[in-house]
Design a protein around this motif. Structure first.
Motif, PDB file in Angstrom:
ATOM      1  N   ARG A   1       0.818  -1.212   0.000  1.00 37.45           N
ATOM      2  CA  ARG A   1       0.000   0.000   0.000  1.00 37.45           C
ATOM      3  C   ARG A   1       0.851   1.260   0.000  1.00 37.45           C
ATOM      4  N   MET A   2       2.022   1.217   0.641  1.00 35.17           N
ATOM      5  CA  MET A   2       2.919   2.376   0.583  1.00 35.17           C
ATOM      6  C   MET A   2       3.337   2.639  -0.862  1.00 35.17           C
ATOM      7  N   GLU A   3       3.657   1.584  -1.573  1.00 32.79           N
ATOM      8  CA  GLU A   3       4.055   1.731  -2.972  1.00 32.79           C
ATOM      9  C   GLU A   3       2.889   2.214  -3.831  1.00 32.79           C
ATOM     10  N   LEU A   4       1.690   1.689  -3.573  1.00 36.93           N
ATOM     11  CA  LEU A   4       0.500   2.089  -4.313  1.00 36.93           C
ATOM     12  C   LEU A   4       0.202   3.572  -4.097  1.00 36.93           C
ATOM     13  N   MET A   5       0.226   4.005  -2.850  1.00 35.92           N
ATOM     14  CA  MET A   5      -0.067   5.404  -2.536  1.00 35.92           C
ATOM     15  C   MET A   5       1.003   6.338  -3.098  1.00 35.92           C
ATOM     16  N   THR A   6       2.241   5.919  -3.063  1.00 43.02           N
ATOM     17  CA  THR A   6       3.319   6.729  -3.625  1.00 43.02           C
ATOM     18  C   THR A   6       3.157   6.858  -5.138  1.00 43.02           C
ATOM     19  N   GLU A   7       2.790   5.768  -5.787  1.00 42.85           N
ATOM     20  CA  GLU A   7       2.575   5.829  -7.230  1.00 42.85           C
ATOM     21  C   GLU A   7       1.447   6.807  -7.571  1.00 42.85           C
ATOM     22  N   MET A   8       0.353   6.752  -6.830  1.00 43.40           N
ATOM     23  CA  MET A   8      -0.749   7.677  -7.103  1.00 43.40           C
ATOM     24  C   MET A   8      -0.320   9.117  -6.865  1.00 43.40           C
ATOM     25  N   LYS A   9       0.412   9.355  -5.795  1.00 42.52           N
ATOM     26  CA  LYS A   9       0.897  10.709  -5.506  1.00 42.52           C
ATOM     27  C   LYS A   9       1.754  11.218  -6.658  1.00 42.52           C
ATOM     28  N   ASP A  10       2.655  10.378  -7.150  1.00 39.82           N
ATOM     29  CA  ASP A  10       3.537  10.776  -8.246  1.00 39.82           C
ATOM     30  C   ASP A  10       2.742  11.089  -9.512  1.00 39.82           C
ATOM     31  N   ARG A  11       1.732  10.276  -9.782  1.00 39.99           N
ATOM     32  CA  ARG A  11       0.890  10.510 -10.973  1.00 39.99           C
ATOM     33  C   ARG A  11       0.105  11.815 -10.835  1.00 39.99           C
ATOM     34  N   LEU A  12      -0.438  12.074  -9.650  1.00 36.84           N
ATOM     35  CA  LEU A  12      -1.171  13.325  -9.435  1.00 36.84           C
ATOM     36  C   LEU A  12      -0.260  14.538  -9.598  1.00 36.84           C
ATOM     37  N   LEU A  13       0.947  14.439  -9.084  1.00 39.96           N
ATOM     38  CA  LEU A  13       1.898  15.547  -9.245  1.00 39.96           C
ATOM     39  C   LEU A  13       2.237  15.773 -10.718  1.00 39.96           C
ATOM     40  N   ALA A  14       2.406  14.690 -11.456  1.00 42.58           N
ATOM     41  CA  ALA A  14       2.717  14.813 -12.886  1.00 42.58           C
ATOM     42  C   ALA A  14       1.567  15.497 -13.631  1.00 42.58           C
ATOM     43  N   ILE A  15       0.348  15.107 -13.316  1.00 41.58           N
ATOM     44  CA  ILE A  15      -0.818  15.735 -13.953  1.00 41.58           C
ATOM     45  C   ILE A  15      -0.853  17.216 -13.617  1.00 41.58           C
TER      46      ILE A  15
END
Length: 121
Positions: free
Chosen positions: A35-49
């Protein structure tokens, strides 16, 4: 882009109850690490957007990031089984205390990410 504001708001509301763990990944195991990896991936994608929108560049790359957020958000609830509070989790007890609200926010995030993934620049 109003859809981005909505998806970002939902993500912040949901992820705010989790808190992002950056350095704890190497010590985490099992579902906590996943879940840490999942949440980090979503955070990174949101920042990119967010960066693309602010720069008004590479807008065609928003949809793939939104699809990735949609896919990741579909896994959120399964990443928080009861009792998965072992260190080094950054998840707050409120996740389990207000489970229905947490799960509903995850569903809304998934739905809004789906909508965003279908928009074109």
């Amino acid at each position: 882009m109003n859809k981005l504001s909505l998806i970002a708001g939902l993500a912040i509301a949901l992820l705010g109850t989790v808190a992002f763990a950056h350095k704890g990944h190497e010590h985490a195991t099992g579902v906590v690490r996943e879940r840490m990896e999942l949440m980090t991936e979503m955070k990174d994608r949101l920042l990119a957007i967010s960066k693309r929108l602010r720069a008004n560049k590479e807008l065609d790359r928003i949809a793939p990031d939104a699809r990735a957020i949609k896919e990741a958000s579909s896994k959120i609830a399964s990443q928080f089984p009861p009792g998965s509070t072992q260190s080094p989790t950054a998840a707050k007890p409120v996740v389990w205390q207000q489970w229905d609200d947490f799960a509903e926010k995850a569903k809304k995030l998934q739905a809004e990410a789906e909508k965003l993934s279908m928009t074109s620049p």
